[in-house]
Design a protein around this motif. Structure first.
Motif, short mmCIF file in Angstrom:
data_model
loop_
_atom_site.label_atom_id
_atom_site.label_comp_id
_atom_site.label_asym_id
_atom_site.label_seq_id
_atom_site.Cartn_x
_atom_site.Cartn_y
_atom_site.Cartn_z
N CYS A 1 106.19 39.48 89.56
CA CYS A 1 107.24 38.76 88.84
C CYS A 1 108.59 38.84 89.55
O CYS A 1 109.43 37.94 89.41
CB CYS A 1 107.37 39.29 87.41
N ALA B 1 99.03 37.92 88.67
CA ALA B 1 99.24 39.26 89.23
C ALA B 1 97.98 40.11 89.14
O ALA B 1 97.20 40.00 88.19
CB ALA B 1 100.38 39.96 88.50
N SER C 1 103.13 36.27 86.40
CA SER C 1 102.54 37.35 85.60
C SER C 1 101.04 37.12 85.37
O SER C 1 100.27 38.07 85.26
CB SER C 1 103.27 37.49 84.27
N VAL D 1 109.74 41.05 84.29
CA VAL D 1 108.36 41.32 83.86
C VAL D 1 108.32 41.85 82.43
O VAL D 1 107.41 41.54 81.66
CB VAL D 1 107.67 42.30 84.84
N ARG E 1 102.14 43.79 88.11
CA ARG E 1 102.79 42.65 87.47
C ARG E 1 104.30 42.62 87.74
O ARG E 1 104.88 41.57 87.95
CB ARG E 1 102.52 42.66 85.96
#
Length: 440
Positions: free
Chosen positions: A164, A155, A152, A363, A160
């Motif tokens: 994840c 990213a 995360s 996430v 994200r």
């Protein structure tokens, strides 16, 4: 003081941070995740053989329940590992903590791979296996959280969920690899020899790949977001924060139960279910598990990317509601006339529900946790959930034995999905909270 969101975005989108370097970072961080899930998976695959080797009671059901209970016992250590190792990672850094968790996982694997059976050393044998499982659980308590938080934090903006999702996708590679190895061994080694000593080979293979994985993970860079942080809380401060955010952690636990129950149902438990309950061949059950792993691997990044576009809440709610409505009926249809085809269809359907839910859930959980204790908070919520979902193989075995209903594991998955619905509604109960947890 924590790094700002804009600073994080500037770091991960900087010209010097190439797409190739991000791909390498994803591979480096998820390689340990592969080993963790590989070890847990092969134990589930060969639970019947492990039961006869370490837990001979003269009663097949009792021996299997003991073996599966030891499998579940590893999950009891996860909250302790989440707190201790999570605090270590939040204070000392993502890289150091992830290397430590990999080493501990390898030691636990060796305990199961090389200890002689009950017939040779008596009660010491199951005691060492239990110790190995507890050590693996302690390590795994932070592995998922550490990897998810790392992904995360590297990213790119708006992706994200996609990043994840590779935490879970790496686990599916382990599922496919372990099941494919099982298929190969079934072709090469007679069934009697597999039950006697052949089941140890996958554990030995796990030990042999440790040096490579350790080499890869040692080259991992610290995340820019953590490196820019000036304040790094100690154990006492993290413990206070866990108490302060206890409601959030409990709600996060409810969110994760659906993931853990469904995952262990369709992966670790499938070979035992297919062989012991449906009376299919070991080869058929392992082939289905290979297909499930491939299905999970394909759908997880897709689900993560979709949640980046439409938000986490719609994906979570749709998957859980559909699971409540279909998990048990699907299992009933399968057990009415057991066959390879029906097992494959039902497992792929449950795989679809699991992967889409988990692709958004991972996430979402990283976004829920306060940044200062993100690894510890994520790991605590996840670990508490695995104390429930991790016992899925044992719970499914007990439900079938007690009720006589071979489809009862589907009711267990439906219950787990209900937990997911409630947790999603609690965590996204207002427009403000929905906005807060939308993909960055």
């Amino acid at each position: 003081m924590t790094v700002s969101t804009s600073a994080h975005e500037a770091a991960v989108n900087a010209p010097g941070v190439s797409r190739e370097s991000r791909v390498r970072s994803v591979f480096r961080v998820t390689c340990g995740n592969f080993l963790e899930m590989y070890d847990f998976t092969v134990y589930g695959y060969y639970a019947a053989a492990i039961a006869s080797t370490f837990f001979p009671t003269g009663n097949e059901f009792a021996s299997l329940m003991l073996a599966l209970s030891v499998f579940g016992a590893g999950f009891l250590m996860r909250p302790i590992g989440a707190l201790v190792l999570g605090a270590y990672i939040d204070h000392h850094g993502r890289r150091k903590g992830l290397i430590l968790s990999l080493v501990l996982m390898a030691i636990g694997t060796a305990c199961v791979a090389f200890v002689p059976g009950y017939a040779s050393i008596g009660l010491i044998a199951p005691a060492i296996v239990l110790f190995g499982r507890l050590l693996q659980g302690f390590s795994a308590g932070v592995e998922l959280g550490g990897v998810s938080v790392y992904l995360s934090e590297i990213a790119t903006k708006g992706n994200r969920g996609f990043y994840c999702s590779w935490q879970s996708a790496s686990q599916q590679v382990a599922v496919v690899f372990a099941a494919s190895l099982g298929v190969l061994l079934n072709h090469l080694i007679p069934a009697a020899d597999m039950n006697s000593w052949g089941w140890r080979i996958p554990f030995v293979v796990g030990c042999l790949i440790v040096p490579f994985l350790l080499y890869v993970r040692r080259s991992l860079r610290e995340t820019d977001e953590f490196a820019a942080r000036r304040h790094r809380p100690g154990m006492a401060e993290i413990a206070r924060s866990m108490v302060q955010h206890s409601r959030l952690i409990v709600a996060g636990m409810g969110l994760v139960i659906m993931t853990t129950a469904s995952f262990y149902l369709i992966t670790a438990y499938t070979p035992t279910f297919g062989k012991v309950v449906l009376k299919l061949s070991s080869l058929d059950s392992l082939l289905v598990t290979v297909c499930v792993g491939i299905s999970n691997f394909i759908w997880l990044p897709v689900a993560g990317a979709v949640s980046d576009r439409i938000g986490r809440r719609p994906v979570l709610l749709v998957c859980t509601v559909v699971a409540i409505l279909t998990a048990y009926p699907a299992m009933q249809w399968m057990v009415a006339q057991p066959s390879f085809g029906r097992l494959l269809i039902v497992e792929l359907w449950l795989s679809l529900l699991y992967a889409w839910y988990n692709g958004a859930m991972i996430v979402a959980l990283t976004e829920l946790m306060p940044v200062e204790v993100r690894t510890t908070g994520f790991s605590m919520a996840y670990s508490l959930a695995t104390m429930v979902g991790g016992f899925t193989p044992a719970i499914a075995t007990w439900l079938i034995h007690t009720t006589g209903d071979k489809a009862s594991p589907g009711a267990w998955m439906a219950f787990a999905a209900l937990c997911g619905v409630v947790a999603t509604l609690v965590l996204y109960r207002s427009p403000q909270s929905r906005e807060r947890y939308k993909a960055a």
